[in-house]
Write an enzyme that holds these catalytic residues in place. Sequence first.
Site, PDB file in Angstrom:
ATOM      1  N   GLY A   1      -8.044  16.841  15.153  1.00  0.00           N
ATOM      2  CA  GLY A   1      -8.695  17.991  15.773  1.00  0.00           C
ATOM      3  C   GLY A   1      -8.033  19.246  15.245  1.00  0.00           C
TER       4      GLY A   1
ATOM      5  CD  GLN B   1      -4.466  23.894  16.397  1.00  0.00           C
ATOM      6  OE1 GLN B   1      -5.563  23.337  16.552  1.00  0.00           O
ATOM      7  NE2 GLN B   1      -3.345  23.233  16.245  1.00  0.00           N
TER       8      GLN B   1
ATOM      9  CB  CYS C   1       0.218  20.610  19.029  1.00  0.00           C
ATOM     10  SG  CYS C   1      -0.873  22.025  18.765  1.00  0.00           S
ATOM     11  CG  LEU C   2      -2.469  19.399  13.476  1.00  0.00           C
ATOM     12  CD1 LEU C   2      -3.812  19.579  12.796  1.00  0.00           C
ATOM     13  CD2 LEU C   2      -1.598  18.425  12.713  1.00  0.00           C
TER      14      LEU C   2
ATOM     15  CG  HIS D   1      -4.892  18.850  22.004  1.00  0.00           C
ATOM     16  ND1 HIS D   1      -3.586  18.493  22.217  1.00  0.00           N
ATOM     17  CD2 HIS D   1      -4.868  19.747  20.989  1.00  0.00           C
ATOM     18  CE1 HIS D   1      -2.796  19.166  21.375  1.00  0.00           C
ATOM     19  NE2 HIS D   1      -3.558  19.928  20.616  1.00  0.00           N
ATOM     20  CD  GLU D   2      -8.322  20.149  18.871  1.00  0.00           C
ATOM     21  OE1 GLU D   2      -7.558  19.227  18.606  1.00  0.00           O
ATOM     22  OE2 GLU D   2      -8.048  21.341  18.619  1.00  0.00           O
TER      23      GLU D   2
ATOM     24  CG  HIS E   1      -5.460  24.421  20.551  1.00  0.00           C
ATOM     25  ND1 HIS E   1      -4.244  25.033  20.338  1.00  0.00           N
ATOM     26  CD2 HIS E   1      -5.288  23.142  20.142  1.00  0.00           C
ATOM     27  CE1 HIS E   1      -3.384  24.157  19.833  1.00  0.00           C
ATOM     28  NE2 HIS E   1      -3.995  22.998  19.703  1.00  0.00           N
TER      29      HIS E   1
HETATM   30  O1  K2U Z   1      -5.175  20.399  17.911  1.00  0.00           O
HETATM   31  C1  K2U Z   1      -4.271  19.887  17.238  1.00  0.00           C
HETATM   32  O2  K2U Z   1      -3.152  20.367  17.114  1.00  0.00           O
HETATM   33  C2  K2U Z   1      -4.523  18.528  16.597  1.00  0.00           C
HETATM   34  C3  K2U Z   1      -3.974  17.520  17.565  1.00  0.00           C
HETATM   35  C4  K2U Z   1      -5.118  16.947  18.334  1.00  0.00           C
HETATM   36  C5  K2U Z   1      -4.702  15.910  19.321  1.00  0.00           C
HETATM   37  C6  K2U Z   1      -3.425  15.838  19.872  1.00  0.00           C
HETATM   38  C7  K2U Z   1      -3.122  14.822  20.778  1.00  0.00           C
HETATM   39  C8  K2U Z   1      -4.079  13.902  21.143  1.00  0.00           C
HETATM   40  C9  K2U Z   1      -5.334  13.995  20.601  1.00  0.00           C
HETATM   41  C10 K2U Z   1      -5.632  14.988  19.694  1.00  0.00           C
HETATM   42  C11 K2U Z   1      -3.123  16.450  16.865  1.00  0.00           C
HETATM   43  O3  K2U Z   1      -1.970  16.992  16.325  1.00  0.00           O
HETATM   44  S1  K2U Z   1      -3.866  15.628  15.566  1.00  0.00           S
HETATM   45  C12 K2U Z   1      -2.504  14.527  15.189  1.00  0.00           C
HETATM   46  C13 K2U Z   1      -2.763  13.236  15.897  1.00  0.00           C
HETATM   47  C14 K2U Z   1      -3.312  12.231  15.125  1.00  0.00           C
HETATM   48  C15 K2U Z   1      -3.647  11.028  15.732  1.00  0.00           C
HETATM   49  C16 K2U Z   1      -3.446  10.832  17.103  1.00  0.00           C
HETATM   50  C17 K2U Z   1      -2.914  11.860  17.878  1.00  0.00           C
HETATM   51  C18 K2U Z   1      -2.552  13.074  17.262  1.00  0.00           C
HETATM   52 ZN    ZN Z   2      -2.986  21.280  19.133  1.00  0.00          ZN
END
Ligand code: K2U
Ligand code: ZN
Length: 185
Positions: free
Chosen positions: A46, A51, A89-90, A131-132, A135
């Site tokens: 996501g 971001q 979170c990225l 989560h998105e 944000h």
């Molecule tokens: O929005 C973001 O920063 C991307 C997030 C999205 C996310 C976080 C936690 C749980 C679900 C979605 C992540 O950093 S993407 C990295 C990731 C990859 C696989 C599973 C969980 C998180």
């Molecule tokens: Zn995030």
Amino acid sequence: MSILDIRVLGDPVLRKPTKPVIEVTDELRRLVADMFETMYAAEGIGLAAPQVGRSERVAVVDVEGKKYALINPQLVSRNGAPEKAEEGCLSIPDIYGDVDRQPEVTIRALDENGNQYEASANELLGRCFQHEIDHLDGKLFIDYLSPLKRRAALAKWEKEKEGYPGNIRKVRTEVKGEHHHETEM
Ligand code: K2U
Ligand code: ZN
């Protein structure tokens, strides 16, 4: 399409509530495309517009091949007893924590052609939607941690953030196979 720089914790844009999209233009479609490319390059599932420094109500999601452009998304309903799962979170690299979220969610949004749609999801996709959308309201997963866990996460980030001058994380595509040799000067 381009890979955009990701803003990391400390950049005020991550805490600003975003503005709704008025019109889905070609420029917005370009932003959506760049967000997908950036998300894949950063190995995320996501990515939300703040971001990448854009304070607009736009996010992208791709969980196990289910791809969504979320334009002006709203939560229609959330159901089920809250379940705990580890999130990252990225924009807060190398920091993880358990977050309680309701497992089932229904959202309503516009797609990149400006058509309204509804989507229901649970498990990882349902969590990613939440989560998105957080944000887009300036909310980050660390806000859900217990005070102790949040303090520990922020202490760790104080160190980590030295690697991101200007609160910028440059996303690199890993070059498979080829090895670049520094030219001798
Ligand atoms: O929005 C973001 O920063 C991307 C997030 C999205 C996310 C976080 C936690 C749980 C679900 C979605 C992540 O950093 S993407 C990295 C990731 C990859 C696989 C599973 C969980 C998180
Ligand atoms: Zn995030």
